[in-house]
Design a protein around this motif. Structure first.
Motif, short mmCIF file in Angstrom:
data_model
loop_
_atom_site.label_atom_id
_atom_site.label_comp_id
_atom_site.label_asym_id
_atom_site.label_seq_id
_atom_site.Cartn_x
_atom_site.Cartn_y
_atom_site.Cartn_z
N GLY A 91 4.47 10.03 9.52
CA GLY A 91 4.40 8.76 10.35
C GLY A 91 2.92 7.87 9.26
O GLY A 91 2.57 6.52 10.31
N ASN A 92 2.79 8.07 8.62
CA ASN A 92 1.58 7.18 7.30
C ASN A 92 0.11 7.90 8.14
O ASN A 92 0.02 8.03 9.00
CB ASN A 92 2.18 5.97 7.66
CG ASN A 92 1.00 5.71 5.93
OD1 ASN A 92 0.68 6.02 5.16
ND2 ASN A 92 2.12 4.24 5.14
N VAL A 93 -0.45 6.82 8.24
CA VAL A 93 -1.45 6.20 9.04
C VAL A 93 -1.89 6.19 10.44
O VAL A 93 -2.72 7.10 11.32
CB VAL A 93 -2.48 5.29 8.25
CG1 VAL A 93 -4.33 5.28 9.03
CG2 VAL A 93 -2.43 5.62 7.13
N ARG A 94 -0.80 5.95 11.40
CA ARG A 94 -0.59 5.71 11.84
C ARG A 94 -0.70 7.48 12.54
O ARG A 94 -1.35 7.04 14.16
CB ARG A 94 0.43 5.08 12.53
CG ARG A 94 0.28 4.92 14.26
CD ARG A 94 1.50 3.76 14.73
NE ARG A 94 0.97 2.34 13.50
CZ ARG A 94 2.10 1.59 13.94
NH1 ARG A 94 2.86 1.44 14.37
NH2 ARG A 94 1.50 0.54 13.84
N GLU A 95 0.17 8.53 12.07
CA GLU A 95 0.31 9.03 12.59
C GLU A 95 -0.66 10.59 12.40
O GLU A 95 -1.40 11.01 13.28
CB GLU A 95 1.66 10.18 12.14
CG GLU A 95 1.64 11.36 12.43
CD GLU A 95 3.31 12.31 11.73
OE1 GLU A 95 3.30 14.49 12.32
OE2 GLU A 95 3.38 11.87 11.07
N LEU A 96 -1.24 10.06 11.61
CA LEU A 96 -2.47 11.30 11.43
C LEU A 96 -4.03 9.80 12.25
O LEU A 96 -4.68 11.67 13.04
CB LEU A 96 -3.53 10.03 10.12
CG LEU A 96 -5.07 10.99 10.04
CD1 LEU A 96 -5.42 12.39 9.95
CD2 LEU A 96 -5.58 10.19 8.90
N GLU A 97 -3.81 9.01 13.02
CA GLU A 97 -4.80 8.62 14.04
C GLU A 97 -4.45 9.28 15.29
O GLU A 97 -5.33 9.76 16.09
CB GLU A 97 -4.85 7.32 13.95
CG GLU A 97 -6.05 6.31 15.41
CD GLU A 97 -5.13 4.74 15.55
OE1 GLU A 97 -6.54 4.78 16.48
OE2 GLU A 97 -4.55 4.24 14.50
N HIS A 98 -3.29 9.46 14.94
CA HIS A 98 -2.32 9.59 16.79
C HIS A 98 -2.42 11.70 16.80
O HIS A 98 -3.24 11.74 17.91
CB HIS A 98 -0.99 9.36 17.05
CG HIS A 98 -1.06 7.96 17.42
ND1 HIS A 98 0.49 7.84 17.43
CD2 HIS A 98 -2.18 7.28 17.88
CE1 HIS A 98 0.16 6.05 17.63
NE2 HIS A 98 -1.06 6.01 18.05
N THR A 99 -2.62 11.95 15.25
CA THR A 99 -3.21 13.64 15.54
C THR A 99 -5.03 13.80 15.59
O THR A 99 -4.87 14.88 16.43
CB THR A 99 -2.78 14.35 14.05
OG1 THR A 99 -0.85 13.69 13.77
CG2 THR A 99 -3.04 15.62 14.44
N MET A 134 1.01 -1.48 0.34
CA MET A 134 0.03 -0.24 -0.33
C MET A 134 0.87 1.05 0.01
O MET A 134 1.39 1.38 0.91
CB MET A 134 -0.96 0.05 1.82
CG MET A 134 -1.76 0.94 1.46
SD MET A 134 -2.89 1.01 2.33
CE MET A 134 -3.72 0.45 1.81
N PRO A 135 1.11 2.17 -0.96
CA PRO A 135 1.20 3.23 -0.98
C PRO A 135 1.54 4.23 -0.02
O PRO A 135 0.29 4.06 1.24
CB PRO A 135 0.94 4.03 -2.22
CG PRO A 135 0.14 2.86 -2.15
CD PRO A 135 -0.34 2.10 -1.50
N PRO A 136 2.37 4.78 0.76
CA PRO A 136 2.45 6.10 1.32
C PRO A 136 0.89 6.65 1.81
O PRO A 136 0.17 7.07 0.45
CB PRO A 136 3.07 6.31 1.87
CG PRO A 136 4.40 6.37 0.39
CD PRO A 136 3.85 5.39 0.14
N LEU A 137 0.15 7.50 2.42
CA LEU A 137 -0.26 8.64 3.04
C LEU A 137 0.25 9.90 1.83
O LEU A 137 -0.92 10.19 1.15
CB LEU A 137 -0.81 8.68 4.61
CG LEU A 137 -1.74 9.68 4.55
CD1 LEU A 137 -3.58 8.72 3.76
CD2 LEU A 137 -2.33 9.69 6.04
N ARG A 138 1.39 10.10 2.13
CA ARG A 138 0.64 11.40 1.69
C ARG A 138 1.07 10.96 -0.55
O ARG A 138 0.66 12.03 -1.43
CB ARG A 138 2.74 11.65 1.78
CG ARG A 138 3.64 11.11 1.13
CD ARG A 138 4.90 11.65 0.86
NE ARG A 138 6.36 10.39 0.99
CZ ARG A 138 6.31 9.04 2.17
NH1 ARG A 138 5.78 9.30 3.13
NH2 ARG A 138 7.44 8.69 2.28
N ILE A 189 -6.88 11.08 3.00
CA ILE A 189 -7.29 11.48 4.39
C ILE A 189 -8.56 12.36 4.71
O ILE A 189 -9.15 12.10 5.95
CB ILE A 189 -6.58 13.05 4.18
CG1 ILE A 189 -5.28 12.79 3.71
CG2 ILE A 189 -5.87 14.12 5.17
CD1 ILE A 189 -4.23 13.25 3.28
N PRO A 190 -9.42 12.92 3.61
CA PRO A 190 -10.90 12.80 4.50
C PRO A 190 -11.50 12.40 5.23
O PRO A 190 -12.04 12.08 6.53
CB PRO A 190 -11.64 13.96 3.75
CG PRO A 190 -10.55 14.71 2.94
CD PRO A 190 -9.70 13.25 2.52
#
Length: 97
Positions: free
Chosen positions: A48-56, A1-5, A11-12
């Motif tokens: 940090g990919n999806v995990r960073e989005l989640e923590h943010t 799976m490609p990175p979130l960027r 993202i939404p």
């Protein structure tokens, strides 16, 4: 799976999912995002990919004082440090001020 960027269009959808999860967990009244908060998330590189989005978003739900998450609630820094600024911060014991 490609990175979130590389999947900014996801993202939404992910942000709404995490918002609902953490608003429910913490019994928060946060229900949506300010439009500029969504723009900030779209511009951020998410190293940090999806995990960073989640923590943010968990942090944003806890920090939010209203019903809409604002850019400040996200705590993201969109500016990258300049190499010259990092150079000036380097510790050099042989250099006198």
């Amino acid at each position: 799976m490609p990175p979130l960027r590389e999947r900014r269009e996801d993202i939404p959808t992910l942000a709404i999912h995490f918002l609902r999860r953490y608003a429910s967990r913490y019994r928060s009244e946060v229900a949506s995002f300010d439009g500029s908060a969504l723009q900030v998330m779209a511009q951020y590189s998410w190293p940090g990919n999806v995990r960073e989005l989640e923590h943010t978003l968990e942090r944003a739900v806890l920090m939010c004082r209203g019903r809409e998450i604002q850019p400040a609630d996200l705590g993201l820094n969109l500016q990258r440090p300049q190499a010259q600024n990092l150079e000036s911060l380097a510790w050099r014991p042989w250099r006198r001020s």
